[in-house]
Design an enzyme around this catalytic site. Structure first.
Site, PDB file in Angstrom:
ATOM      1  N   ASN A  17       0.857  -1.185   0.000  1.00  0.00           N
ATOM      2  CA  ASN A  17       0.000   0.000   0.000  1.00  0.00           C
ATOM      3  C   ASN A  17       0.897   1.241   0.000  1.00  0.00           C
ATOM      4  O   ASN A  17       1.466   1.582   1.038  1.00  0.00           O
ATOM      5  CB  ASN A  17      -0.893  -0.031   1.251  1.00  0.00           C
ATOM      6  CG  ASN A  17      -1.707   1.242   1.416  1.00  0.00           C
ATOM      7  OD1 ASN A  17      -1.835   2.037   0.487  1.00  0.00           O
ATOM      8  ND2 ASN A  17      -2.257   1.435   2.608  1.00  0.00           N
ATOM      9  N   LYS A  66       0.003   4.219  -0.203  1.00  0.00           N
ATOM     10  CA  LYS A  66      -0.693   5.406   0.340  1.00  0.00           C
ATOM     11  C   LYS A  66      -0.495   6.581  -0.622  1.00  0.00           C
ATOM     12  O   LYS A  66      -0.520   6.382  -1.830  1.00  0.00           O
ATOM     13  CB  LYS A  66      -0.212   5.713   1.753  1.00  0.00           C
ATOM     14  CG  LYS A  66      -0.150   4.476   2.634  1.00  0.00           C
ATOM     15  CD  LYS A  66       0.051   4.791   4.069  1.00  0.00           C
ATOM     16  CE  LYS A  66       0.250   3.495   4.853  1.00  0.00           C
ATOM     17  NZ  LYS A  66       0.032   3.639   6.251  1.00  0.00           N
ATOM     18  N   HIS A 105      -9.519   1.010   4.818  1.00  0.00           N
ATOM     19  CA  HIS A 105      -8.255   1.231   5.539  1.00  0.00           C
ATOM     20  C   HIS A 105      -8.516   2.209   6.682  1.00  0.00           C
ATOM     21  O   HIS A 105      -9.312   3.139   6.548  1.00  0.00           O
ATOM     22  CB  HIS A 105      -7.206   1.796   4.577  1.00  0.00           C
ATOM     23  CG  HIS A 105      -5.830   1.804   5.157  1.00  0.00           C
ATOM     24  ND1 HIS A 105      -5.437   2.749   6.071  1.00  0.00           N
ATOM     25  CD2 HIS A 105      -4.773   0.974   4.977  1.00  0.00           C
ATOM     26  CE1 HIS A 105      -4.181   2.504   6.425  1.00  0.00           C
ATOM     27  NE2 HIS A 105      -3.760   1.437   5.776  1.00  0.00           N
ATOM     28  N   GLU A 146      -6.941   4.621   7.740  1.00  0.00           N
ATOM     29  CA  GLU A 146      -6.712   6.043   7.412  1.00  0.00           C
ATOM     30  C   GLU A 146      -7.913   6.625   6.683  1.00  0.00           C
ATOM     31  O   GLU A 146      -8.238   7.807   6.853  1.00  0.00           O
ATOM     32  CB  GLU A 146      -5.414   6.175   6.594  1.00  0.00           C
ATOM     33  CG  GLU A 146      -4.192   5.958   7.481  1.00  0.00           C
ATOM     34  CD  GLU A 146      -2.948   5.470   6.767  1.00  0.00           C
ATOM     35  OE1 GLU A 146      -2.884   5.524   5.529  1.00  0.00           O
ATOM     36  OE2 GLU A 146      -2.018   5.026   7.479  1.00  0.00           O
ATOM     37  N   GLU A 164      -5.454  -5.141  10.473  1.00  0.00           N
ATOM     38  CA  GLU A 164      -4.479  -4.073  10.658  1.00  0.00           C
ATOM     39  C   GLU A 164      -4.781  -3.320  11.946  1.00  0.00           C
ATOM     40  O   GLU A 164      -5.601  -2.375  11.940  1.00  0.00           O
ATOM     41  CB  GLU A 164      -4.562  -3.088   9.484  1.00  0.00           C
ATOM     42  CG  GLU A 164      -4.216  -3.688   8.146  1.00  0.00           C
ATOM     43  CD  GLU A 164      -3.559  -2.668   7.237  1.00  0.00           C
ATOM     44  OE1 GLU A 164      -2.457  -2.931   6.778  1.00  0.00           O
ATOM     45  OE2 GLU A 164      -4.132  -1.592   7.030  1.00  0.00           O
ATOM     46  N   GLY A 210       2.391   2.162  10.799  1.00  0.00           N
ATOM     47  CA  GLY A 210       3.374   3.239  10.703  1.00  0.00           C
ATOM     48  C   GLY A 210       4.079   3.563  12.003  1.00  0.00           C
ATOM     49  O   GLY A 210       4.747   4.588  12.112  1.00  0.00           O
ATOM     50  N   SER A 258       3.263  -2.277  10.302  1.00  0.00           N
ATOM     51  CA  SER A 258       4.709  -2.288  10.560  1.00  0.00           C
ATOM     52  C   SER A 258       5.393  -3.593  10.171  1.00  0.00           C
ATOM     53  O   SER A 258       6.298  -4.050  10.866  1.00  0.00           O
ATOM     54  CB  SER A 258       4.994  -1.923  12.025  1.00  0.00           C
ATOM     55  OG  SER A 258       4.592  -0.587  12.281  1.00  0.00           O
ATOM     56  N   GLY A 310       2.694  -1.228   4.294  1.00  0.00           N
ATOM     57  CA  GLY A 310       2.634   0.198   3.973  1.00  0.00           C
ATOM     58  C   GLY A 310       4.016   0.741   3.663  1.00  0.00           C
ATOM     59  O   GLY A 310       4.560   0.570   2.570  1.00  0.00           O
ATOM     60  N   GLY A 311       4.617   1.393   4.639  1.00  0.00           N
ATOM     61  CA  GLY A 311       5.888   2.094   4.439  1.00  0.00           C
ATOM     62  C   GLY A 311       6.969   1.266   3.754  1.00  0.00           C
ATOM     63  O   GLY A 311       7.684   1.763   2.871  1.00  0.00           O
TER      64      GLY A 311
HETATM   65  C1  PEP Z   1      -0.830   0.141   5.995  1.00  0.00           C
HETATM   66  O1  PEP Z   1      -0.940   1.335   5.842  1.00  0.00           O
HETATM   67  O2  PEP Z   1      -1.667  -0.632   5.503  1.00  0.00           O
HETATM   68  C2  PEP Z   1       0.300  -0.344   6.767  1.00  0.00           C
HETATM   69  C3  PEP Z   1       0.273  -1.580   7.186  1.00  0.00           C
HETATM   70  O3  PEP Z   1       1.307   0.550   6.997  1.00  0.00           O
HETATM   71  P1  PEP Z   1       2.755   0.235   7.655  1.00  0.00           P
HETATM   72  O4  PEP Z   1       3.248  -1.053   7.042  1.00  0.00           O
HETATM   73  O5  PEP Z   1       3.599   1.408   7.265  1.00  0.00           O
HETATM   74  O6  PEP Z   1       2.557   0.101   9.113  1.00  0.00           O
END
Ligand code: PEP
Length: 242
Positions: free
Chosen positions: A8, A10, A90, A92, A157, A163, A202, A223-224
């Site tokens: 993802n 984002k 999600h 967010e 999640e 994050g 994460s 994500g990141g």
């Molecule tokens: C996400 O935004 O779906 C996510 C899991 O982010 P991160 O891996 O950065 O925690």
């Protein structure tokens, strides 16, 4: 079933970066199924640049097929430009755009009807976990975010893990994934028994193997760490081979 690793992006990524990312994916020999989920404007470029066996996911869609919905995108149009998956609900989007379970449910129904595979996200806040409500919160989200025609993926999640560099304990991931599986089987029978449940929050190259080895973890939503192809591919490479 193969492990599924979805990235993802984002609100990150550039058109200029698509070719190098796609080349890195093409060059890698990965047993897991990959899905790349960039922002809307990059979807056609990724769909054209990635090999056909790699999924391309949007990060949202509208519940309606067309109409006066400024700024929104329909599932059918996503499908037309080569999208295969769509992340829905999600945390967010639930937080930034006030998306409710009912909104997510309508979007997931539209996605399935348009031939997209929804990836529906659920997860508790830290306060809810501290209050011992995590499983109940997730069960409620599932009950109201998944439409009757649901055929897709669920991503667990925990909001507090996104994050932050923090992840739940292996026991907590195991317990939550077991609860999600039970809810899916109760609602969708054999189909629910086969729905992949991803863990997200994460996931990094150095913790992916441990998380992906847990029972009922069928993959990861990253994500990141998906922004750098090398990290995304390292996570995918740490999935057990099936
Ligand atoms: C996400 O935004 O779906 C996510 C899991 O982010 P991160 O891996 O950065 O925690």
């Amino acid at each position: 079933m193969r492990f599924i690793i979805a990235g993802n992006f984002k609100m990150n990524g550039t058109l200029a970066g698509v070719a190098a990312y796609a080349d890195a994916v093409k060059a890698a020999e990965i047993g897991a199924a990959l899905i790349v989920c960039p922002p809307f404007p990059l979807l056609p470029a990724f769909a054209a640049a990635l090999p056909r066996h790699v999924g391309v996911g949007a990060q949202d869609c509208h519940a309606r097929a067309s109409g006066a919905h400024t700024g929104d995108v329909s599932a059918a149009l996503l499908k037309e430009v080569g999208v295969t998956h769509v992340i829905l609900g999600h945390s967010e989007r639930r937080a930034d755009h006030g998306e409710t379970n009912a909104d997510v449910c309508a979007k997931a129904a539209a996605a399935v009807a348009a031939g997209l595979m929804p990836i529906v996200c659920v997860g508790e806040t830290e306060a809810q976990r501290d209050a011992g409500e995590a499983v109940e919160v997730v069960r409620t989200q599932l009950a109201h975010s998944l439409p009757d025609n649901f055929n897709g993926l669920v991503a667990y999640e925990p909001v507090w893990a996104i994050g932050t560099g923090r992840t739940p304990s292996p026991d907590d991931v195991t317990a939550m994934h077991a609860a999600i599986r039970a809810a899916l089987v109760e609602r969708f029978s054999a189909t629910g028994a086969a729905m992949p449940i991803l863990y997200g929050g994460s996931v990094k190259p150095d913790n992916a193997a441990g998380l992906l080895a847990l029972p009922e973890v069928g993959g990861a939503l990253v994500g990141g760490a998906s922004l750098k192809a090398a990290d995304f591919l390292a996570i995918a490479a740490s999935a057990p081979t099936v």
